[in-house]
Design an enzyme around this catalytic site. Structure first.
Site, PDB file in Angstrom:
ATOM      1  N   GLY A  80       0.825  -1.204   0.000  1.00 49.27           N
ATOM      2  CA  GLY A  80       0.000   0.000   0.000  1.00 49.27           C
ATOM      3  C   GLY A  80       0.857   1.250   0.000  1.00 49.27           C
ATOM      4  N   GLN A  90       0.250   7.658   4.765  1.00 50.25           N
ATOM      5  CA  GLN A  90       0.279   7.410   3.320  1.00 50.25           C
ATOM      6  C   GLN A  90      -0.445   8.528   2.576  1.00 50.25           C
ATOM      7  OE1 GLN A  90      -1.080   3.384   2.764  1.00 50.25           O
ATOM      8  NE2 GLN A  90       0.795   2.534   3.627  1.00 50.25           N
ATOM      9  N   ASP A 127       0.258  -0.449  13.192  1.00 47.99           N
ATOM     10  CA  ASP A 127       0.756  -1.715  12.631  1.00 47.99           C
ATOM     11  C   ASP A 127       1.112  -2.735  13.713  1.00 47.99           C
ATOM     12  OD1 ASP A 127       0.456  -0.727  10.103  1.00 47.99           O
ATOM     13  OD2 ASP A 127       2.552  -0.147   9.855  1.00 47.99           O
ATOM     14  N   LYS A 176      -6.406  -2.883   6.095  1.00 50.63           N
ATOM     15  CA  LYS A 176      -4.967  -3.175   5.974  1.00 50.63           C
ATOM     16  C   LYS A 176      -4.792  -4.386   5.052  1.00 50.63           C
ATOM     17  CE  LYS A 176      -3.434   0.186   8.519  1.00 50.63           C
ATOM     18  NZ  LYS A 176      -2.713   1.289   7.874  1.00 50.63           N
ATOM     19  N   ARG A 186       1.525  -9.694   9.083  1.00 49.99           N
ATOM     20  CA  ARG A 186       1.482  -9.436  10.538  1.00 49.99           C
ATOM     21  C   ARG A 186       0.550 -10.406  11.268  1.00 49.99           C
ATOM     22  NH1 ARG A 186       2.542  -3.587   8.911  1.00 49.99           N
ATOM     23  NH2 ARG A 186       4.788  -3.544   9.269  1.00 49.99           N
TER      24      ARG A 186
END
Ligand code: S3P
Length: 431
Positions: A95, A170, A316, A343, A390
C-alpha cells in the site's frame, strides 16, 4: 518458497538480535532518492518484498538503482526526470508503494498504470485519488478510482489545502510528494499525527517544510539534493520479538538499533502499561531518525485500554499487541481501530479468527475489539495468515507461549516486511 511454518517448544527466549531495516523509511529513501538531483546512498535498506517492489517501479521509470544486499545507490532523475514506464508498475502487496508513488506520478507528464496483488487491489485508494484529482491529476480505476489497477495521467498540478479524515501517513506523504510538483503551497492536516518519516526525510534532502501541530505545508518546485540515509531497525518488526520475549516466562532479549521515532513508539508505551519490562539504552541519532537498543525481560502482563491519539502511533503493532493481550490477565480493549479493516487483511476479523484457534475469547465491533486474556491456551493446529504478514507473525509469537506445536499456513507473506523472521524467532530458543 516454503509457505507454512511450525513454532513452539519449551524454554525461555534469549539473545541479542538485529532487527531488519524500517520498511517505511526504506520505501521513502528510494522514492525521494529517485526524484532528487545527484546520488543517494542508503544503508541497512530492508530487503523485503514490499521495498523491492518500490525499487522495481522506479527502475521501470528509468531511474538507475543499484542494490547490493542492504546497500542501495540511487542516481536521482530529478523532479521531472522520470520516464514513462513501458509496462504496468507492480506494487505487489505494498500500500505504501502504491499510495506514495501515486503522489509522484500525479506530477509526471505521462500516463502510468499501477497494480498489485489481490489484497492490494482490494484496498481503498479514493483517499488519495480524490485529492490528487482535485490537484489536477487524471486517475481512473474500478469504483471510480478507488481500486487498483489504476491509470494515472499526471501533469501540471494545483496546490491544495487538504483536511484528511483519517490519520494516515500514506495520504499525507502522497499529497506532500504531489505538492512538490504543484505551483504554490500544499497543506495537509490530519485528525491525529501519523508517522512523520516523509517530513523528516524531505528535510534531509534539503526541502523546506512548515510543520504546525498536525498540519504540514510544502512549497512546490523545491529541488531535492541527493543524500545518505541510514535506515534504523523497524519497530514494527521489533514489536513481534518484544512481545515474544515479553510473554514467554524467563525470557530476556535485546534488540539492536531499533527506530524510536516518537510517531511510532506507541507499542512501547502500551506494553509498558501492560507490565512489560522494557529498557531503552544506547540512544542515537538526532532529528533525522532516532534509534536505540531495547531490552525486554519477561514479566506477567495485565490487560489495558488502548485508544485515542496513540492509535496511529501503533496501528501496525496491534497484531503483536493482540498476542500480548491474549496471555495478559484481564481484558484488553482497542478503540478507534477502524483502519485495521483496510490493511493487508481485515485485521479486526483476522486477529479474532486466529486468536480463537488458540482458545482466546474476543469480541469484534466495527471499529473496536476486546480480547479476553489469561485463559488456558492451546497450540493452534492450523493457524492461517490470510495473506497478511502481521497476522502470520502474531500467530507465531503466540505459538511460542502456549504448550504444543502451532502450525501456520501461508507464511511466505512474512517476507513483505520481515525476511528471516521464523529463523530469528527459532534462534532465540536454540541453546
Ligand atoms: C505507512 C503508513 C501506515 C502503515 C503502513 C505504512 C507508511 O498506513 O499502516 O504499514 O509507510 O506511510 P496509513 O498511513 O494508511 O495508516
Amino acid at each position: 518458497m516454503k509457505d507454512s511454518n511450525t513454532v513452539g517448544g519449551s524454554g525461555a527466549l534469549s539473545g541479542r538480535v538485529k532487527i531488519p531495516g524500517d520498511k517505511s523509511i526504506s520505501h521513502r529513501s528510494v522514492m525521494l532518492g529517485s526524484i532528487a538531483e545527484g546520488a543517494t546512498s542508503v544503508s541497512n535498506f530492508l530487503e523485503s518484498g514490499d521495498c523491492l517492489s518500490t525499487i522495481g517501479c522506479f527502475k521501470a521509470m528509468g531511474v538507475k538503482i543499484r542494490r547490493s544486499g542492504k546497500k542501495v545507490k540511487i542516481t536521482g532523475a530529478g523532479l521531472p526526470g522520470l520516464k514513462a514506464p513501458r509496462r504496468v508498475l507492480n506494487a505487489g502487496n505494498s500500500g505504501t508503494t502504491t499510495r506514495l508513488m501515486l503522489g509522484i506520478l500525479a506530477g509526471q507528464p505521462f500516463t502510468a498504470v499501477i497494480t498489485g496483488d489481490r489484497s492490494l487491489c482490494s484496498r481503498p485508494m479514493r483517499r488519495v485519488s480524490a485529492p490528487l484529482r482535485e490537484m489536477g491529476a487524471k486517475i481512473t480505476g474500478r469504483d471510480d478510482g478507488n481500486f487498483a489497477p489504476l491509470t494515472v495521467t499526471g501533469g501540471d498540478l494545483l496546490p491544495i489545502k487538504f483536511r484528511s479524515k483519517v490519520a494516515s501517513a500514506q495520504v499525507k506523504s502522497c499529497l506532500l510528494l504531489a505538492g512538490l510538483y504543484a505551483k504554490g503551497t500544499t497543506t495537509v492536516s490530519e485528525p491525529q499525527k501519523s508517522r512523520d518519516h516523509t517530513e523528516r526525510m524531505l528535510l534531509k534532502f534539503g526541502v523546506k517544510l512548515s510543520v504546525k501541530g498536525n498540519k504540514v505545508s510544502v512549497k512546490g518546485g523545491q529541488v531535492l539534493k541527493g543524500t545518505r540515509i541510514e535506515v534504523p531497525g523497524d519497530i514494527s518488526s521489533a514489536a513481534f520479538i518484544l512481545v515474544a520475549a515479553g510473554i514467554v516466562p524467563g525470557s530476556k532479549v535485546t534488540l539492536l538499533n531499533v527506530g524510536i521515532n516518537p510517531t511510532r513508539t506507541g507499542v512501547l508505551e502500551v506494553l509498558s502499561g501492560m507490565g512489560a519490562k522494557i529498557k531503552l539504552f544506547n540512544l542515537r541519532g538526532g532529528k533525522a531518525e532516532p534509534s536505540a537498543d531495547i531490552t525486554v525481560t519477561y514479566s506477567p502482563l495485565k490487560g489495558v485500554a488502548v485508544g485515542g491519539p496513540v492509535i496511529p502511533r501503533l496501528i501496525d503493532e496491534i497484531p503483536a499487541l493482540a498476542a500480548a493481550a491474549a496471555v495478559a490477565k484481564g481484558r484488553t480493549v482497542f478503540r478507534g481501530i477502524g483502519e485495521l479493516r483496510v490493511k493487508e487483511s481485515d485485521r479486526i476479523k483476522t486477529i479474532c479468527s486466529e486468536l480463537a484457534k488458540f482458545g482466546v475469547k474476543t469480541e469484534a465491533f466495527p471499529d473496536s475489539m476486546i480480547i479476553y486474556g489469561g485463559a488456558r491456551l492451546k497450540a493452534a493446529a492450523s493457524a492461517e495468515s490470510h495473506g497478511d504478514h502481521r497476522i502470520a507473525m502474531m500467530a507465531a509469537v503466540l505459538g511460542q507461549a502456549v504448550p504444543g506445536i502451532t502450525k501456520i499456513k501461508h507464511t511466505a507473506c512474512v517476507d513483505t516486511s520481515f525476511p528471516g523472521f521464523f529463523g530469528l524467532l527459532k534462534s532465540l530458543r536454540k541453546k
